[in-house]
Write a protein that holds these residues in place. Structure first.
Motif, PDB file in Angstrom:
ATOM      1  N   LEU A  33     -86.974 -37.206 -23.965  1.00  0.00           N
ATOM      2  CA  LEU A  33     -87.306 -35.746 -23.831  1.00  0.00           C
ATOM      3  C   LEU A  33     -87.161 -34.924 -24.149  1.00  0.00           C
ATOM      4  CD1 LEU A  33     -87.766 -36.696 -20.058  1.00  0.00           C
ATOM      5  CD2 LEU A  33     -90.029 -36.950 -22.215  1.00  0.00           C
ATOM      6  N   PHE A  34     -86.021 -34.929 -24.933  1.00  0.00           N
ATOM      7  CA  PHE A  34     -85.030 -33.878 -25.122  1.00  0.00           C
ATOM      8  C   PHE A  34     -85.065 -33.192 -26.555  1.00  0.00           C
ATOM      9  CE2 PHE A  34     -83.509 -35.005 -20.879  1.00  0.00           C
ATOM     10  CZ  PHE A  34     -83.293 -33.680 -20.537  1.00  0.00           C
ATOM     11  N   VAL A  35     -85.780 -34.771 -27.403  1.00  0.00           N
ATOM     12  CA  VAL A  35     -85.664 -34.881 -28.884  1.00  0.00           C
ATOM     13  C   VAL A  35     -86.480 -33.343 -29.258  1.00  0.00           C
ATOM     14  CG1 VAL A  35     -85.917 -36.460 -30.927  1.00  0.00           C
ATOM     15  CG2 VAL A  35     -84.607 -37.260 -29.307  1.00  0.00           C
ATOM     16  N   ARG A  36     -86.509 -32.769 -29.931  1.00  0.00           N
ATOM     17  CA  ARG A  36     -86.970 -32.429 -30.923  1.00  0.00           C
ATOM     18  C   ARG A  36     -88.754 -32.647 -31.609  1.00  0.00           C
ATOM     19  NH1 ARG A  36     -85.939 -26.526 -34.331  1.00  0.00           N
ATOM     20  NH2 ARG A  36     -88.469 -25.846 -34.777  1.00  0.00           N
ATOM     21  N   ARG A  37     -89.569 -32.726 -31.682  1.00  0.00           N
ATOM     22  CA  ARG A  37     -90.941 -33.531 -32.219  1.00  0.00           C
ATOM     23  C   ARG A  37     -91.004 -32.982 -33.502  1.00  0.00           C
ATOM     24  NH1 ARG A  37     -94.440 -31.850 -28.774  1.00  0.00           N
ATOM     25  NH2 ARG A  37     -94.579 -33.967 -28.035  1.00  0.00           N
ATOM     26  N   ARG A  38     -90.476 -33.430 -34.150  1.00  0.00           N
ATOM     27  CA  ARG A  38     -90.634 -33.590 -36.768  1.00  0.00           C
ATOM     28  C   ARG A  38     -92.197 -33.695 -36.547  1.00  0.00           C
ATOM     29  NH1 ARG A  38     -85.032 -36.649 -37.677  1.00  0.00           N
ATOM     30  NH2 ARG A  38     -83.740 -35.185 -36.310  1.00  0.00           N
ATOM     31  N   LEU A  83     -98.122 -39.679 -24.233  1.00  0.00           N
ATOM     32  CA  LEU A  83     -98.899 -41.120 -24.484  1.00  0.00           C
ATOM     33  C   LEU A  83     -98.823 -40.636 -22.657  1.00  0.00           C
ATOM     34  CD1 LEU A  83    -100.153 -43.361 -25.559  1.00  0.00           C
ATOM     35  CD2 LEU A  83     -97.567 -44.283 -25.498  1.00  0.00           C
ATOM     36  N   LYS A  84     -99.115 -40.460 -21.660  1.00  0.00           N
ATOM     37  CA  LYS A  84     -98.988 -39.776 -20.190  1.00  0.00           C
ATOM     38  C   LYS A  84     -97.810 -39.838 -19.935  1.00  0.00           C
ATOM     39  CE  LYS A  84    -102.838 -42.421 -19.071  1.00  0.00           C
ATOM     40  NZ  LYS A  84    -103.693 -41.394 -18.347  1.00  0.00           N
ATOM     41  N   VAL A  85     -96.778 -40.797 -20.028  1.00  0.00           N
ATOM     42  CA  VAL A  85     -95.189 -39.383 -19.366  1.00  0.00           C
ATOM     43  C   VAL A  85     -94.917 -39.730 -20.398  1.00  0.00           C
ATOM     44  CG1 VAL A  85     -95.244 -39.843 -17.272  1.00  0.00           C
ATOM     45  CG2 VAL A  85     -94.491 -41.535 -18.323  1.00  0.00           C
ATOM     46  N   ILE A  86     -94.679 -40.684 -22.296  1.00  0.00           N
ATOM     47  CA  ILE A  86     -94.074 -40.593 -22.897  1.00  0.00           C
ATOM     48  C   ILE A  86     -94.154 -40.129 -23.979  1.00  0.00           C
ATOM     49  CG2 ILE A  86     -93.369 -42.625 -25.181  1.00  0.00           C
ATOM     50  CD1 ILE A  86     -93.370 -44.713 -22.766  1.00  0.00           C
ATOM     51  N   HIS A 109    -108.309 -52.107 -29.729  1.00  0.00           N
ATOM     52  CA  HIS A 109    -108.189 -52.779 -27.751  1.00  0.00           C
ATOM     53  C   HIS A 109    -107.976 -51.147 -27.455  1.00  0.00           C
ATOM     54  CE1 HIS A 109    -103.867 -52.041 -29.562  1.00  0.00           C
ATOM     55  NE2 HIS A 109    -102.987 -52.601 -28.265  1.00  0.00           N
ATOM     56  N   ALA A 110    -107.767 -52.009 -26.015  1.00  0.00           N
ATOM     57  CA  ALA A 110    -107.896 -50.786 -24.811  1.00  0.00           C
ATOM     58  C   ALA A 110    -106.207 -50.202 -24.380  1.00  0.00           C
ATOM     59  CB  ALA A 110    -108.665 -50.967 -23.307  1.00  0.00           C
ATOM     60  N   HIS A 111    -105.260 -50.338 -25.324  1.00  0.00           N
ATOM     61  CA  HIS A 111    -103.614 -49.792 -24.950  1.00  0.00           C
ATOM     62  C   HIS A 111    -103.396 -48.108 -24.746  1.00  0.00           C
ATOM     63  CE1 HIS A 111    -101.602 -54.063 -24.691  1.00  0.00           C
ATOM     64  NE2 HIS A 111    -102.448 -53.563 -24.437  1.00  0.00           N
ATOM     65  N   PHE A 112    -103.561 -47.174 -23.852  1.00  0.00           N
ATOM     66  CA  PHE A 112    -103.286 -46.241 -24.476  1.00  0.00           C
ATOM     67  C   PHE A 112    -102.958 -45.595 -25.539  1.00  0.00           C
ATOM     68  CE2 PHE A 112    -103.003 -46.979 -19.756  1.00  0.00           C
ATOM     69  CZ  PHE A 112    -104.362 -46.505 -19.349  1.00  0.00           C
ATOM     70  N   ASP A 113    -102.088 -46.224 -26.374  1.00  0.00           N
ATOM     71  CA  ASP A 113    -101.609 -45.482 -27.580  1.00  0.00           C
ATOM     72  C   ASP A 113    -102.761 -46.071 -28.754  1.00  0.00           C
ATOM     73  OD1 ASP A 113    -100.968 -47.887 -27.113  1.00  0.00           O
ATOM     74  OD2 ASP A 113     -99.163 -47.744 -29.107  1.00  0.00           O
TER      75      ASP A 113
END
Length: 299
Positions: A33-38, A83-86, A109-113
């Motif tokens: 959660l604290f990693v800067r998005r690259r 991805l929800k909370v990820i 397939h139906a997985h959220f990702d």
């Protein structure tokens, strides 16, 4: 329909032995959660193609744009930054509004990702979408003009695009109570060219059968998320992906399903490092291409 030679293997929902010995929340989830998005969303520069060429653009994770003869096919699109909370750790390689008009959408397939309803709703513009059987209800209200459900080894032609749903070793439930949903990979035949998107899969002995039944030029194979917190065998590691590539007898491997989301314990950089080592061990430097997100490449 292609002759059936292997079938999908459904992964049990039961956690593996020793899954409680580590804490995914404290080791992986909270630090991420604290990693800067690259990364950055680029404006794509699509190359001019001859009639026999295809163009592949890796969006990130398992999302690809395939361009052939002016047709654009989008596979497993997810542009969501959560991805929800990820948290997504790398931006999608292209801004959604920089996509060309999409002619066909494929969801493995139906997985959220892989099935992201928010993205699909933005992409939908009265074009067809192809999903495994049991998944159609999740996308029928999003704006597609036709929802095609397919069984494994079933083939379907949309104009000049020929699609076959292939088996894999995974599972298709979006939540705990809907294990009826199908799952698989997609083999595309585009004139004389062929592309195989594995979807999500652990290694299984079906890859040689797929390669024998569906000659493949370019194989898009997952290499990450192989140390899941449940200790279930749900994704290939890089060494297994190379083995699958060789059993498919494909000409070119393009890795995917790494770097965007922390879904398992392995460090973010490890899948590509291990893949490079395996490439060197098998002398496959000319047979594997590690793509950059958002950069279209003609083949």
């Amino acid at each position: 329909m292609v002759a059936k030679q292997s079938t999908s293997r459904r992964v049990s929902l039961r956690p593996g032995k020793g899954w409680l010995r580590r804490n995914f929340i404290t080791e992986v989830y909270l630090p991420s959660l604290f990693v800067r998005r690259r990364g950055a969303a680029l404006r794509p520069q699509f190359p001019a193609l001859t009639a026999d060429q295809v163009c592949l653009t890796w969006i990130g994770h398992a999302s690809f744009l395939v361009t052939w003869r002016g047709l654009n096919i989008l596979i497993d699109p997810i542009w969501s930054l959560w991805l929800k909370v990820i948290k997504r750790l790398r931006h999608p390689g292209i801004r959604l509004d920089h996509l060309p008009d999409i002619d066909l959408v494929l969801v493995t397939h139906a997985h959220f990702d892989h099935l992201d309803r928010r993205t699909l709703r933005k992409v939908a513009a009265a074009q067809p979408i192809i999903v495994p059987e049991g998944v159609g209800a999740l996308v029928e209200d999003l704006g597609f003009n036709r929802v095609h459900e397919m069984k494994q080894w079933e083939s379907l032609s949309i104009g000049d695009i020929h699609v076959t749903l292939t088996p894999c070793h995974h599972w298709g439930a979006r939540v705990l109570h809907d294990r009826h949903r199908g799952f698989g990979g997609f083999h595309l035949r585009l004139g004389s060219r062929s592309i195989y998107h594995c979807g999500d899969s652990a290694y299984f002995d079906g890859f040689s059968h797929i390669g024998d039944s569906l000659p493949t030029e370019i194989a898009l194979l997952p290499i990450g998320a192989y140390e899941p917190p449940t200790k279930r065998e749900v994704h290939m590691n890089p060494e297994q992906a190379v083995r699958a590539f060789k059993e498919l007898k494909a000409k070119l491997m393009i890795p995917m399903h790494y770097g965007s989301f922390r879904l398992s314990y392995e460090p973010v950089e490890e899948p590509v490092q291990r893949l490079r080592n395996e490439i060197a061990r098998h002398k496959l430097e000319d047979a594997v291409m590690i793509m950059d997100e958002g950069v279209p490449v003609g083949f």
